[in-house]
Design an enzyme around this catalytic site. Structure first.
Site, mmCIF file in Angstrom:
data_model
loop_
_atom_site.group_PDB
_atom_site.id
_atom_site.type_symbol
_atom_site.label_atom_id
_atom_site.label_comp_id
_atom_site.label_asym_id
_atom_site.label_seq_id
_atom_site.Cartn_x
_atom_site.Cartn_y
_atom_site.Cartn_z
ATOM 1 N N HIS A 1 -10.807 -14.158 4.129
ATOM 2 C CA HIS A 1 -12.111 -13.578 3.925
ATOM 3 C C HIS A 1 -12.948 -14.424 3.393
ATOM 4 C CE1 HIS A 1 -9.528 -9.355 2.851
ATOM 5 N NE2 HIS A 1 -9.576 -9.768 4.034
ATOM 6 N N GLU B 1 -10.542 -6.885 -4.147
ATOM 7 C CA GLU B 1 -10.601 -7.864 -2.904
ATOM 8 C C GLU B 1 -11.707 -8.102 -2.229
ATOM 9 O OE1 GLU B 1 -7.720 -8.796 0.595
ATOM 10 O OE2 GLU B 1 -6.727 -8.010 -1.137
ATOM 11 N N ASP C 1 2.062 2.103 3.493
ATOM 12 C CA ASP C 1 2.935 1.145 3.896
ATOM 13 C C ASP C 1 4.549 1.795 3.883
ATOM 14 O OD1 ASP C 1 0.988 -0.601 4.485
ATOM 15 O OD2 ASP C 1 1.440 -1.583 2.544
ATOM 16 N N HIS D 1 0.679 -1.216 -0.160
ATOM 17 C CA HIS D 1 0.101 0.009 0.082
ATOM 18 C C HIS D 1 0.824 1.241 -0.052
ATOM 19 C CE1 HIS D 1 -2.506 -3.112 2.135
ATOM 20 N NE2 HIS D 1 -3.671 -2.240 1.620
ATOM 21 N N ASP E 1 -5.202 -13.573 9.714
ATOM 22 C CA ASP E 1 -4.231 -13.462 9.000
ATOM 23 C C ASP E 1 -3.147 -14.084 9.337
ATOM 24 O OD1 ASP E 1 -5.332 -11.461 7.145
ATOM 25 O OD2 ASP E 1 -5.166 -9.943 8.278
ATOM 26 N N GLU F 1 -8.865 -13.605 -0.789
ATOM 27 C CA GLU F 1 -8.011 -14.275 0.267
ATOM 28 C C GLU F 1 -8.730 -15.217 1.047
ATOM 29 O OE1 GLU F 1 -7.266 -12.294 4.508
ATOM 30 O OE2 GLU F 1 -6.929 -10.914 3.059
ATOM 31 N N ASP G 1 -4.724 -13.977 -2.217
ATOM 32 C CA ASP G 1 -3.747 -13.649 -0.700
ATOM 33 C C ASP G 1 -3.886 -14.828 0.007
ATOM 34 O OD1 ASP G 1 -3.270 -11.058 -1.458
ATOM 35 O OD2 ASP G 1 -4.580 -9.944 0.065
ATOM 36 N N ASP H 1 -10.709 -12.136 11.282
ATOM 37 C CA ASP H 1 -9.692 -12.454 10.205
ATOM 38 C C ASP H 1 -8.133 -12.463 10.936
ATOM 39 O OD1 ASP H 1 -8.454 -12.480 7.649
ATOM 40 O OD2 ASP H 1 -9.181 -10.324 7.191
#
Length: 434
Positions: A268, A229, A101, A98, A306, A265, A293, A304
């Site tokens: 998700h 996404e 980031d 991003h 991750d 993802e 993802d 979520d």
């Protein structure tokens, strides 16, 4: 190499080794006529790996890294040095980011754009010196308080304009760096309550914004794919991009189904009440599959988390659908995954990615064997074999009517008898491969 990852040499394929290295991921191994690296197209994400500080809803930062808090350009460049060191250690062909980031936000849109372009200068140098390519870039349109009521769906038109400027800058840097896709992640494109929400207006604004993005793609000559996404719930209660089918309906409504695909993802998919392979199969069926993802959720948590993937059966079923659909074109396997907040060391970040890459490699090879040996396709074809008969095909033709089909059924005394779906047998077949 010196710095945060100075203790690590580049990892190699070492199936019998006991130290750092890959046990199953051999980038040069040929699977179904293609190198494994070219099948999997691994990417390391910038955000979880280099931006997340280890906080959770009940506690703050646990990670102490030299580039934190990352609020100056000098720290942003130090973070970039560490990032490209990790990319080199892992030997990944791609990375993702991003805008937020890689550079601190400036005091104005213009300053933010200039900072992003300055970081792109550094990225170009690193990439030219043998660093990885850019799988995709995206804009952070969710963290800042200005986005608390959405981005392109915000009731304030000035937020819509701010988003347009942010996405333009990020798209153009993605194009400049040779990115193969551009992703729109609608983290707050949804609503909390209907008491203050105009659904029709928000959806129309989101559709218009996406059309503007596509128009700008063609204007600047960007050849990559535009990806959405899908994401249900979290952080808003009702997300407009809930799952693949919902996104497809949105794209059809706004005339974008030929222009936009999806980045799916695993976490998700689970939050939407689906399996990862369901969402992949649905995207292939609708012709909008783009990229993935790769991560997982904690089975005991309803949100979520991750986490890095660690299930070979899950990876095998996912890559089965990827391969069955023809494999990646511009997409790839992005590790949208983060360490647990107690995993503090540089080694944790290296090994988490290495083990995940091994899991994906094992899954890919199992999926390829299942396809090559028609372990599932043979039974699937047999189950639908009746539709190959002329009378069955005639029912689907333009000359058929409900009445003509009904008349034939009565005249022939059709009395169908159910056949076993053999689910348990097929589950056992999959287990033999993984």
């Amino acid at each position: 190499m010196s710095g945060y990852f100075s203790d690590f040499a580049p990892l190699a394929y070492d199936p019998q080794g006991s130290g750092p290295g890959f046990r199953h991921y051999d980038p040069n191994e040929v699977v179904m006529g293609k190198r494994m690296e070219d099948h999997l197209r691994f990417a390391v994400c910038y955000w979880h790996s280099f931006v997340w500080e280890g906080g959770d809803p009940f506690g703050g930062q646990t990670f102490r890294r030299p580039w934190f808090p990352g609020d100056t350009m000098d720290l942003a460049k130090l973070k970039a040095e560490a990032a490209f060191d990790l990319f080199r250690i892992l030997g990944v062909p791609y990375f993702t980011f991003h805008d937020h980031d890689v550079r601190p936000e400036g005091a104005s849109l213009t300053e933010s754009r200039r900072r992003l372009e300055e970081m792109a200068d550094l990225f170009e140098t690193k990439m030219a010196a043998g660093g990885p390519k850019l799988l995709w870039g995206t804009a952070n349109l969710f963290s800042n308080r200005r986005y608390m009521a959405g981005a392109s769906t915000n009731p304030d038109p000035e937020v819509f304009a701010y988003c347009a400027a942010t996405v333009r800058a990020c798209m153009e840097v993605t194009h400049r760096l040779g990115g193969e896709n551009y992703v729109l992640w609608g983290g707050r494109e949804g609503y909390e309550t209907l008491l203050n929400t105009d659904l029709t207006q928000e959806l129309d604004h989101m559709g218009r914004f996406l059309n503007l993005v596509v128009e700008h793609k063609h204007r600047i000559g960007f050849k990559g794919a535009i990806l959405i996404e899908p994401k249900p719930q979290e952080p808003t209660k009702h997300q407009y991009d809930f799952d693949v089918a919902t996104v497809y309906g949105f794209l059809k409504r706004y005339g974008l189904e030929q222009e936009v695909k999806v980045n799916i993802e695993q976490g998700h998919a689970i939050l939407a009440g689906h399996s990862f392979e369901h969402e992949l199969a649905m995207a292939n069926a609708l012709g909008i599959f783009g990229s993935i993802d790769m991560n997982r959720n904690d089975q005991q948590s309803g949100w979520d988390t991750d986490q890095f993937p660690n299930s070979v059966p899950e990876a095998a079923l996912a890559y089965y659908e990827v391969l069955r659909g023809g494999g990646f074109s511009t997409g790839g396997t992005n590790f949208d995954a983060k360490l647990r907040r107690q995993s503090l060391d540089a080694e944790d970040l290296v090994m988490a990615h290495a083990e995940a890459m091994d899991v994906c490699a094992r899954g890919l090879k199992a999926a390829a064997r299942m396809l090559e040996e028609e372990a599932l396709e043979g039974p699937r074809r047999a189950r639908y074999a009746g539709w190959a008969k002329p009378e069955a095909q005639a029912m689907l033709g333009a000359g058929a009517s409900l009445a003509s089909i009904a008349d034939r059924a009565e005249a022939e005394g059709i009395d169908p008898q159910p056949a076993s779906g053999r689910q348990e047998r097929l589950e056992a077949v999959v287990n033999r491969y993984v």
